[in-house]
Design a protein around this motif. Sequence first.
Motif, PDB file in Angstrom:
ATOM      1  N   ALA A 297      -0.795  35.776  78.109  1.00  0.00           N
ATOM      2  CA  ALA A 297      -1.954  36.437  78.720  1.00  0.00           C
ATOM      3  C   ALA A 297      -1.970  37.921  78.388  1.00  0.00           C
ATOM      4  N   LEU A 298      -3.166  38.451  78.293  1.00  0.00           N
ATOM      5  CA  LEU A 298      -3.358  39.900  78.194  1.00  0.00           C
ATOM      6  C   LEU A 298      -3.162  40.507  79.579  1.00  0.00           C
ATOM      7  N   ASP A 299      -2.562  41.687  79.648  1.00  0.00           N
ATOM      8  CA  ASP A 299      -2.419  42.320  80.959  1.00  0.00           C
ATOM      9  C   ASP A 299      -3.724  43.027  81.342  1.00  0.00           C
ATOM     10  N   ASP A 300      -3.788  43.511  82.571  1.00  0.00           N
ATOM     11  CA  ASP A 300      -5.028  44.105  83.089  1.00  0.00           C
ATOM     12  C   ASP A 300      -5.476  45.302  82.264  1.00  0.00           C
ATOM     13  N   GLU A 301      -4.524  46.121  81.827  1.00  0.00           N
ATOM     14  CA  GLU A 301      -4.861  47.317  81.057  1.00  0.00           C
ATOM     15  C   GLU A 301      -5.437  46.936  79.696  1.00  0.00           C
ATOM     16  N   GLN A 302      -4.858  45.950  79.056  1.00  0.00           N
ATOM     17  CA  GLN A 302      -5.378  45.496  77.758  1.00  0.00           C
ATOM     18  C   GLN A 302      -6.768  44.887  77.916  1.00  0.00           C
ATOM     19  N   MET A 303      -6.978  44.113  78.971  1.00  0.00           N
ATOM     20  CA  MET A 303      -8.308  43.551  79.228  1.00  0.00           C
ATOM     21  C   MET A 303      -9.328  44.672  79.447  1.00  0.00           C
ATOM     22  N   ARG A 304      -8.934  45.691  80.194  1.00  0.00           N
ATOM     23  CA  ARG A 304      -9.846  46.807  80.468  1.00  0.00           C
ATOM     24  C   ARG A 304     -10.226  47.520  79.185  1.00  0.00           C
ATOM     25  N   ARG A 305      -9.262  47.803  78.333  1.00  0.00           N
ATOM     26  CA  ARG A 305      -9.549  48.527  77.086  1.00  0.00           C
ATOM     27  C   ARG A 305     -10.466  47.726  76.174  1.00  0.00           C
ATOM     28  N   LEU A 306     -10.193  46.447  76.052  1.00  0.00           N
ATOM     29  CA  LEU A 306     -11.025  45.603  75.204  1.00  0.00           C
ATOM     30  C   LEU A 306     -12.440  45.505  75.759  1.00  0.00           C
ATOM     31  N   THR A 307     -12.554  45.348  77.060  1.00  0.00           N
ATOM     32  CA  THR A 307     -13.873  45.227  77.688  1.00  0.00           C
ATOM     33  C   THR A 307     -14.669  46.513  77.540  1.00  0.00           C
ATOM     34  N   GLU A 308     -14.033  47.639  77.813  1.00  0.00           N
ATOM     35  CA  GLU A 308     -14.730  48.922  77.738  1.00  0.00           C
ATOM     36  C   GLU A 308     -15.142  49.265  76.310  1.00  0.00           C
ATOM     37  N   ALA A 309     -14.370  48.837  75.329  1.00  0.00           N
ATOM     38  CA  ALA A 309     -14.693  49.163  73.933  1.00  0.00           C
ATOM     39  C   ALA A 309     -16.036  48.590  73.517  1.00  0.00           C
TER      40      ALA A 309
END
Length: 330
Positions: A297-309
């Motif tokens: 799984a991707l962690d919360d920070e990685q999910m946030r960065r990908l989503t915001e990009a």
Amino acid sequence: MDKNFLGRTGLQVSELCLGTMTFGPGTDEPTAHRMLDTFVEAGGTFVDTADTYSSGRSEEIVGSWLKTKDRDELVIATKVYGEAAPGLPVRGAGRKHVMAGVEASLRRLGTDFIDLYQIHVWDDATPLEETLTTLDALVSSGKVRFIGASNLTGWQFQKAIDLSRHRGLEPYVSLQPLYNLLDRDAELDLIPVSLNEGAGVIAWSPLAGGWLSGKYTKEAGGPPAGSRSNDDDWAAHDNDRTWRVIDTLLAVADETGRTPAQVALRWVMQRPGLTAPIIGVRTPEQLADNLGATGWALDDEQMRRLTEAGEKPLPYPHNILRMPQFVRRG
């Protein structure tokens, strides 16, 4: 491979769905059978096809493979709507064509029932009630277990669900929209409706036609050789947002020790409401890579960065509705 429930139904499906659009001219039958075997060996149970894929050849290839498998352990989804072969008229979602279409799909698939039968696109010439009562009859007959839809707008999907509820008909239990790190419009209405109504979301093109596979680079200045892209597709994607998403994708892939495709698929798998992305692979090598999206799984920070990009300005009225002074639930 983990399993997810399809919306609020009791039907469990694998967290990846194997798409078979390439089966036929793109992927020959022996190779397709090997890929299906590999998918099942990895824990996959969910296979998606359509009557129009390779003019029915995709369903035939899946059907010939099914003959040697335990049918009850698999979830087979197909679709109805379009032309049966190039040059023939588009038949739509009226009663006559749907009734004929399900019989043809059952014959090509070599099965007595279809687990998930989906209307491929909205039919603006057929009364919605005609389509829904026909699908309801197919469920009652046992030829179809569940019904779903693909390529609808938010209001069309909501209207279908409301009409089914009002008439006491079998409802759409799933929606199959375009959704990936670059194509995010489903977040405006389609996914919120699905979440609110308890419908499963089966995302098609989770790698954006190869753009999220890691083989596209800004420096190349054009589509890579052997890709599905062309000059028009390149021009449509050649912008700051695309390259920001790809740069972030590559960075997260490096951090996690995963391929860009695995990270892009994992992002879709972890988004709210998602049942399964459809992996549309042409080769065993692509399948092996995509299967690597499971088991981590991707962690919360990685999910946030990908989503915001990949975020972009909201269109009206969503920009108004999400102003802080109007939002009440946070």
